[in-house]
Scaffold this active site. Structure first.
Site, PDB file in Angstrom:
ATOM      1  N   MET A  64       0.840  -1.219   0.000  1.00 40.00           N
ATOM      2  CA  MET A  64       0.000   0.000   0.000  1.00 40.00           C
ATOM      3  C   MET A  64       0.858   1.246   0.000  1.00 40.00           C
ATOM      4  O   MET A  64       0.914   1.972   0.978  1.00 40.00           O
ATOM      5  CB  MET A  64      -0.916  -0.032   1.220  1.00 40.00           C
ATOM      6  CG  MET A  64      -0.236  -0.133   2.566  1.00 40.00           C
ATOM      7  SD  MET A  64      -1.335  -0.908   3.756  1.00 40.00           S
ATOM      8  CE  MET A  64      -1.098   0.156   5.180  1.00 40.00           C
ATOM      9  N   PRO A  65       1.526   1.515  -1.091  1.00 41.58           N
ATOM     10  CA  PRO A  65       2.453   2.647  -1.101  1.00 41.58           C
ATOM     11  C   PRO A  65       1.773   3.980  -1.405  1.00 41.58           C
ATOM     12  O   PRO A  65       0.625   4.036  -1.840  1.00 41.58           O
ATOM     13  CB  PRO A  65       3.451   2.284  -2.205  1.00 41.58           C
ATOM     14  CG  PRO A  65       3.056   0.932  -2.698  1.00 41.58           C
ATOM     15  CD  PRO A  65       1.637   0.720  -2.292  1.00 41.58           C
TER      16      PRO A  65
END
Lengths: 64, 64, 64, 64, 64, 64
Positions: E1-2
């Site tokens: 989940m960047p």
């Protein structure tokens, strides 16, 4: 002496920002041993054409 | 090849920004072994309703 | 009450960081009307495998 | 769908971080119309030699 | 989940931003094991008076 | 002359980072009129105890 940067959709009222910054500051003092006097909360307001989720710009989404 | 990001009240003149970026660049070259050609200084101008210290927005402070 | 974030190669000494933070603070006070007491300088040390210029990682460059 | 980045002294426990991230998320939902599912809170832990206030590194301060 | 933050000159069209965010998202999914649904790309548009390279503001450069 | 900052889980290999930075750089050149020579991509590796989504730390999630 922490610094908190909030990346946020544009469009919140000053009243919302006032309450938000107060609540984040309280959270930092309560949970992170921060002293409030040198604690900054900075809001970056980002327009819907400058933010994408899942590769889709905010201006192209129908669910935000 | 560093990058410096400055979060700053809005309202500085171009002349102030010119002198500031020059001085920060000089500091990086002198003290951090930076080569200037790929050294960036980026200013984020933040309005007084988007910055709080000690939980109080800039628009609500009388001392800034 | 500004905040300055410096993205920097890892490996500078404490002495270099001390001089750098002092010089950046002086530059902010002189050129940006900043008051030093709430002025933060934060250094993010980045390793050579986490920074690319021109699409090439620092670990793969021979000129840095 | 906001993102909150917290620049913080290193040394907080996981328990403190857990409570902090929960409280900031709650503040964003209550005051900034954020939906929690895509709301990120990211903590950058900064050592005392990488953070200066008033031009003085954390390692050189006696009051922090 | 960047989260990806792009510091960019102002002036790109919505069409360019749409293609850019799509391409960065695809790169994150392909090369960084990211799942797209919680992947944010945020563009900070910076004016030429707020960005310096080699100590020279964009407004003072003739090559950009 | 843009700067791209990637906030990413720790744990990617150098090979993944090499490919990622190359692909992001290509995307910036193709879609944002960027010239590669002064284009930086910086990766901030964040541990699972320093990143929360939906108010829940990475170390407490079972789906990441």
């Amino acid at each position: 002496m922490p610094v908190v940067i909030v990346e946020l959709w544009e469009g919140r009222t000053v009243e919302q920002k006032r309450a938000l910054c107060k609540a984040i500051t309280d959270a930092m003092v309560e949970h992170a041993d921060a002293r409030p006097d040198a604690l900054h909360v900075i809001i970056h307001e980002v327009s819907k054409e400058n933010w994408a989720r899942a590769g889709v710009l905010g201006v192209d989404r129908t669910d935000v």
